[in-house]
Design an enzyme around this catalytic site. Structure first.
Site, PDB file in Angstrom:
ATOM      1  N   HIS A   1       0.842  -1.207   0.000  1.00  0.00           N
ATOM      2  CA  HIS A   1       0.000   0.000   0.000  1.00  0.00           C
ATOM      3  C   HIS A   1       0.873   1.252   0.000  1.00  0.00           C
ATOM      4  O   HIS A   1       0.574   2.229  -0.688  1.00  0.00           O
ATOM      5  CB  HIS A   1      -0.860   0.055   1.274  1.00  0.00           C
ATOM      6  CG  HIS A   1      -1.808  -1.077   1.444  1.00  0.00           C
ATOM      7  ND1 HIS A   1      -1.671  -2.018   2.438  1.00  0.00           N
ATOM      8  CD2 HIS A   1      -2.931  -1.406   0.758  1.00  0.00           C
ATOM      9  CE1 HIS A   1      -2.670  -2.877   2.371  1.00  0.00           C
ATOM     10  NE2 HIS A   1      -3.448  -2.543   1.359  1.00  0.00           N
TER      11      HIS A   1
ATOM     12  N   VAL B   1       4.670  -5.890  -4.344  1.00  0.00           N
ATOM     13  CA  VAL B   1       5.796  -5.858  -3.398  1.00  0.00           C
ATOM     14  C   VAL B   1       5.826  -7.218  -2.695  1.00  0.00           C
ATOM     15  O   VAL B   1       4.784  -7.710  -2.232  1.00  0.00           O
ATOM     16  CB  VAL B   1       5.647  -4.714  -2.368  1.00  0.00           C
ATOM     17  CG1 VAL B   1       6.808  -4.713  -1.391  1.00  0.00           C
ATOM     18  CG2 VAL B   1       5.551  -3.367  -3.095  1.00  0.00           C
TER      19      VAL B   1
END
Ligand code: PAF
Length: 289
Positions: free
Chosen positions: A37, A177
């Protein structure tokens, strides 16, 4: 950083900033923030005057037997992290604020991209996503909205909604990620026991094996899918929900792997459902393949 829990002031300030000619980048989240995020917020910070992050666990996108009630939440920690990457405004409404008792409007991207993969396993999920995302867009007025590539199907569906409804904005997708050992970051990883966490590594491993096959010249989607499936099905602690090898822009089936290709899978590890994918540009196979 300012935190709004009501729609009206969030929308008023967004409209005022837009009228002043400021660009707004929106990072829609369900909170319990991780580096994935934050990477979206960092990108939004680089590309916009104002960064808004929404933090709302959207009940509409969870099925009746899914984890809405237990979905991890920690607004205070989230706000500190959002502030540390330069978010200007957090929008964190309650369920009643977004969906009052008489709420009755839903937004649906029909067919195609919403019916396969997660759409098949989670009926109604994308209707919930597009409904909340359009509301968030109307409340925060973004020029650009930032989505993670981990939810590749979500990004395709939201992009289609933006295109079909002629929304004057852009959807930006940012790379997945991963932890050092390859596991894609997800708020749901917190559900995994240490043993399940180890089992879950089969998911990125199987997808990477699929990519390797393509890199070595395989252009048959069925064979790549079979290899990913074979690895997952022979891995302990994993129950396969789906494996797909499709067009990365439309999620349509491909007769031959070429151009934008998405290798995507969903698995259950214990009770936890995890998704992951690899997207790649595939060149036509030459004699050297
Ligand atoms: O990706 C998510 O976290 C959610 O699906 C989103 C886009 C915030 C909508 O609730």
């Amino acid at each position: 950083m300012h935190v709004f829990t009501s729609i009206k002031p969030m929308q008023e300030i967004s409209l005022k900033l837009k009228a002043e000619g400021k660009t707004i980048g929106l990072v829609p989240t369900m909170g319990y923030l991780h580096e994935g995020h934050l990477s979206l917020a960092v990108r939004a910070r680089q590309e916009n005057d104002i960064v808004v992050m929404s933090n709302f666990v959207n009940p509409l996108q969870f099925g009746p037997k899914e984890d809405f009630a237990t979905y991890p939440r920690d607004l205070d920690r989230d706000n500190k992290q959002a502030e540390s990457v330069g978010v200007d405004y957090v929008f964190a409404p309650s369920g009643e604020e977004m969906y009052p008792e008489d709420y009755s409007t839903y937004v649906e991207v029909k067919g195609g991209a919403t019916e396969k993969m997660c759409g098949r396993s989670r009926p109604g999920h994308f209707l919930g996503v597009t409904t909340v995302v359009l509301k968030l867009f109307l409340i925060t007025q973004p020029n650009c909205a930032y989505f993670g590539q981990k939810d590749a199907q979500q990004a395709v569906v939201v992009r289609k909604m933006v295109e079909d409804l002629n929304l004057p904005m852009e959807i930006v997708t940012c790379p997945i990620v991963r932890e050092k050992d390859g596991l894609a970051l997800s708020s749901r990883n917190t559900y995994l026991s240490p043993e399940e966490r180890a089992y879950a590594l089969a998911l990125p491993r199987a997808l990477a094996a699929g990519r390797q096959l393509i890199q070595h010249g395989e252009r048959n989607p069925g064979r790549v899918r079979e290899e990913i499936l074979r690895i997952l099905e022979s891995s302990p602690g994993i129950r396969v929900d789906y494996v797909e090898v499709v067009d990365g822009r439309t999620l349509d089936e491909l007769p031959v792997l070429r151009g934008s290709v998405l290798l995507s899978a969903a698995v259950f590890v214990g009770k936890t459902r995890l998704i992951d994918n690899i997207d790649l540009e595939v060149a036509p196979c030459t004699a050297a393949c």
